[in-house]
Design a protein around this motif. Structure first.
Motif, PDB file in Angstrom:
ATOM      1  N   PHE A  32       0.879  -1.171   0.000  1.00 25.91           N
ATOM      2  CA  PHE A  32       0.000   0.000   0.000  1.00 25.91           C
ATOM      3  C   PHE A  32       0.915   1.218   0.000  1.00 25.91           C
ATOM      4  CE2 PHE A  32      -2.971   3.053   1.910  1.00 25.91           C
ATOM      5  CZ  PHE A  32      -4.153   2.746   1.244  1.00 25.91           C
ATOM      6  N   LEU A  33       0.997   1.883  -1.131  1.00 26.67           N
ATOM      7  CA  LEU A  33       1.906   3.012  -1.331  1.00 26.67           C
ATOM      8  C   LEU A  33       1.195   4.319  -1.011  1.00 26.67           C
ATOM      9  CD1 LEU A  33       4.680   3.994  -2.477  1.00 26.67           C
ATOM     10  CD2 LEU A  33       3.570   4.042  -4.724  1.00 26.67           C
ATOM     11  N   ILE A  34       1.830   5.154  -0.185  1.00 28.81           N
ATOM     12  CA  ILE A  34       1.207   6.417   0.229  1.00 28.81           C
ATOM     13  C   ILE A  34       2.132   7.602  -0.052  1.00 28.81           C
ATOM     14  CG2 ILE A  34       0.133   7.718   2.088  1.00 28.81           C
ATOM     15  CD1 ILE A  34      -0.249   5.108   3.603  1.00 28.81           C
ATOM     16  N   ASP A  35       1.559   8.612  -0.711  1.00 36.82           N
ATOM     17  CA  ASP A  35       2.204   9.906  -0.916  1.00 36.82           C
ATOM     18  C   ASP A  35       1.845  10.754   0.299  1.00 36.82           C
ATOM     19  OD1 ASP A  35       2.770  12.563  -1.611  1.00 36.82           O
ATOM     20  OD2 ASP A  35       2.082  12.332  -3.674  1.00 36.82           O
ATOM     21  N   VAL A  36       2.827  11.069   1.144  1.00 39.58           N
ATOM     22  CA  VAL A  36       2.570  11.810   2.379  1.00 39.58           C
ATOM     23  C   VAL A  36       3.012  13.270   2.285  1.00 39.58           C
ATOM     24  CG1 VAL A  36       2.634   9.750   3.845  1.00 39.58           C
ATOM     25  CG2 VAL A  36       4.742  11.056   3.454  1.00 39.58           C
ATOM     26  N   ASP A  50      -0.738   4.786  -8.967  1.00 43.41           N
ATOM     27  CA  ASP A  50      -1.437   3.902  -8.026  1.00 43.41           C
ATOM     28  C   ASP A  50      -1.129   4.179  -6.555  1.00 43.41           C
ATOM     29  OD1 ASP A  50      -2.680   2.587 -10.166  1.00 43.41           O
ATOM     30  OD2 ASP A  50      -0.994   1.186 -10.359  1.00 43.41           O
ATOM     31  N   SER A  51      -0.529   5.331  -6.257  1.00 37.61           N
ATOM     32  CA  SER A  51      -0.310   5.651  -4.846  1.00 37.61           C
ATOM     33  C   SER A  51      -1.570   6.275  -4.256  1.00 37.61           C
ATOM     34  CB  SER A  51       0.881   6.593  -4.678  1.00 37.61           C
ATOM     35  OG  SER A  51       0.631   7.841  -5.275  1.00 37.61           O
ATOM     36  N   ILE A  73       4.262   1.515   2.207  1.00 37.24           N
ATOM     37  CA  ILE A  73       5.431   2.181   1.631  1.00 37.24           C
ATOM     38  C   ILE A  73       5.093   3.664   1.544  1.00 37.24           C
ATOM     39  CG2 ILE A  73       7.060   2.277  -0.296  1.00 37.24           C
ATOM     40  CD1 ILE A  73       6.921  -0.493   1.121  1.00 37.24           C
ATOM     41  N   LEU A  74       5.944   4.496   2.126  1.00 33.08           N
ATOM     42  CA  LEU A  74       5.708   5.937   2.175  1.00 33.08           C
ATOM     43  C   LEU A  74       6.729   6.673   1.328  1.00 33.08           C
ATOM     44  CD1 LEU A  74       5.446   6.209   6.050  1.00 33.08           C
ATOM     45  CD2 LEU A  74       3.544   6.021   4.451  1.00 33.08           C
ATOM     46  N   TYR A  75       6.279   7.776   0.729  1.00 37.66           N
ATOM     47  CA  TYR A  75       7.250   8.638   0.049  1.00 37.66           C
ATOM     48  C   TYR A  75       6.881  10.098   0.198  1.00 37.66           C
ATOM     49  CZ  TYR A  75       4.163   9.279  -4.055  1.00 37.66           C
ATOM     50  OH  TYR A  75       3.128   9.605  -4.887  1.00 37.66           O
ATOM     51  N   CYS A  76       7.923  10.923   0.086  1.00 37.66           N
ATOM     52  CA  CYS A  76       7.729  12.363   0.089  1.00 37.66           C
ATOM     53  C   CYS A  76       8.487  12.955  -1.101  1.00 37.66           C
ATOM     54  CB  CYS A  76       8.101  12.993   1.433  1.00 37.66           C
ATOM     55  SG  CYS A  76       9.737  12.605   2.055  1.00 37.66           S
ATOM     56  N   TRP A  77       9.119  14.096  -0.947  1.00 34.25           N
ATOM     57  CA  TRP A  77       9.688  14.824  -2.088  1.00 34.25           C
ATOM     58  C   TRP A  77      11.006  14.260  -2.605  1.00 34.25           C
ATOM     59  CZ3 TRP A  77       6.538  18.113  -4.346  1.00 34.25           C
ATOM     60  CH2 TRP A  77       5.521  18.699  -3.604  1.00 34.25           C
ATOM     61  N   ASP A  78      11.993  14.107  -1.742  1.00 30.99           N
ATOM     62  CA  ASP A  78      13.364  13.843  -2.178  1.00 30.99           C
ATOM     63  C   ASP A  78      14.152  13.322  -0.982  1.00 30.99           C
ATOM     64  OD1 ASP A  78      15.806  13.926  -3.562  1.00 30.99           O
ATOM     65  OD2 ASP A  78      15.441  15.910  -4.385  1.00 30.99           O
ATOM     66  N   ALA A 118      -2.743  14.876 -11.710  1.00 26.88           N
ATOM     67  CA  ALA A 118      -4.074  15.341 -11.336  1.00 26.88           C
ATOM     68  C   ALA A 118      -4.657  16.183 -12.455  1.00 26.88           C
ATOM     69  CB  ALA A 118      -3.997  16.169 -10.061  1.00 26.88           C
ATOM     70  N   THR A 119      -5.974  16.106 -12.587  1.00 28.05           N
ATOM     71  CA  THR A 119      -6.715  16.958 -13.513  1.00 28.05           C
ATOM     72  C   THR A 119      -7.882  17.544 -12.733  1.00 28.05           C
ATOM     73  OG1 THR A 119      -8.196  15.187 -14.211  1.00 28.05           O
ATOM     74  CG2 THR A 119      -6.145  15.458 -15.469  1.00 28.05           C
ATOM     75  N   PRO A 120      -8.544  18.581 -13.250  1.00 26.41           N
ATOM     76  CA  PRO A 120      -9.697  19.129 -12.519  1.00 26.41           C
ATOM     77  C   PRO A 120     -10.781  18.085 -12.256  1.00 26.41           C
ATOM     78  CG  PRO A 120      -9.018  20.636 -14.255  1.00 26.41           C
ATOM     79  CD  PRO A 120      -8.200  19.375 -14.423  1.00 26.41           C
ATOM     80  N   ASP A 121     -10.960  17.133 -13.168  1.00 29.45           N
ATOM     81  CA  ASP A 121     -11.973  16.091 -12.987  1.00 29.45           C
ATOM     82  C   ASP A 121     -11.502  14.953 -12.093  1.00 29.45           C
ATOM     83  OD1 ASP A 121     -13.655  17.487 -14.660  1.00 29.45           O
ATOM     84  OD2 ASP A 121     -12.958  16.401 -16.438  1.00 29.45           O
ATOM     85  N   ASN A 122     -10.183  14.852 -11.916  1.00 29.28           N
ATOM     86  CA  ASN A 122      -9.615  13.752 -11.145  1.00 29.28           C
ATOM     87  C   ASN A 122      -8.541  14.285 -10.198  1.00 29.28           C
ATOM     88  OD1 ASN A 122      -8.939  11.221 -10.232  1.00 29.28           O
ATOM     89  ND2 ASN A 122      -7.564  10.799 -11.935  1.00 29.28           N
ATOM     90  N   PRO A 123      -8.942  15.011  -9.146  1.00 33.48           N
ATOM     91  CA  PRO A 123      -7.936  15.535  -8.216  1.00 33.48           C
ATOM     92  C   PRO A 123      -7.280  14.404  -7.446  1.00 33.48           C
ATOM     93  CG  PRO A 123     -10.120  15.899  -7.354  1.00 33.48           C
ATOM     94  CD  PRO A 123     -10.298  15.301  -8.738  1.00 33.48           C
ATOM     95  N   LEU A 124      -6.025  14.592  -7.098  1.00 31.74           N
ATOM     96  CA  LEU A 124      -5.310  13.576  -6.339  1.00 31.74           C
ATOM     97  C   LEU A 124      -5.719  13.605  -4.875  1.00 31.74           C
ATOM     98  CD1 LEU A 124      -1.828  14.002  -7.976  1.00 31.74           C
ATOM     99  CD2 LEU A 124      -3.479  12.188  -8.381  1.00 31.74           C
TER     100      LEU A 124
END
Length: 130
Positions: A32-36, A50-51, A73-78, A118-124
């Protein structure tokens, strides 16, 4: 801590983008991948494909979205960002199985691995919290 202990701990706490892709391919339901990342949605418009987007600022209110039966699994910027490390510590204290994706989204993009935009119809994320 000696060098061997340090490297063993580092390998236990992190996963490289290449190793994550291999592991996910072999056992896709296990991860389970997460953008934090925090910050305005427009600067976070590209994510790893797929995050799940759960900014650190929203974590306490969204724990019910994070499965305890998967490897998180977590990730951030760099490499300079420690947001994923802070979230990892918090989740580990609550009994989750957690690793940090080495190098964050910057390393992922550098390797030309799949991303989503991301798009206006599909925000992240609808929950910036900024």
């Amino acid at each position: 801590m000696n060098a061997l202990d340090y490297f063993n701990a580092r390998l236990q706490a992190t996963i490289s983008p290449m190793d994550y892709i291999k592991a996910k391919k072999m056992n896709p339901e296990q991860y389970f991948l997460i953008d934090v990342r925090n910050g305005p949605a427009h600067v976070r418009s590209i994510t790893i494909k797929d995050s799940h987007v759960i900014p650190e600022q929203e974590l306490d209110n969204r724990l019910d979205e994070i499965p305890k039966d998967k490897k998180i699994i977590l990730y951030c910027w760099d490499v300079w960002c420690n947001t994923a490390a802070k979230v990892a510590k918090s989740l580990l204290e609550q009994g989750y199985d957690v690793k940090e994706l080495t190098g964050g989204i910057a390393a992922w993009q550098e390797m030309n691995f799949p991303v989503s935009t991301a798009t206006p119809d599909n925000p992240l994320s609808n929950h910036c919290g900024c």
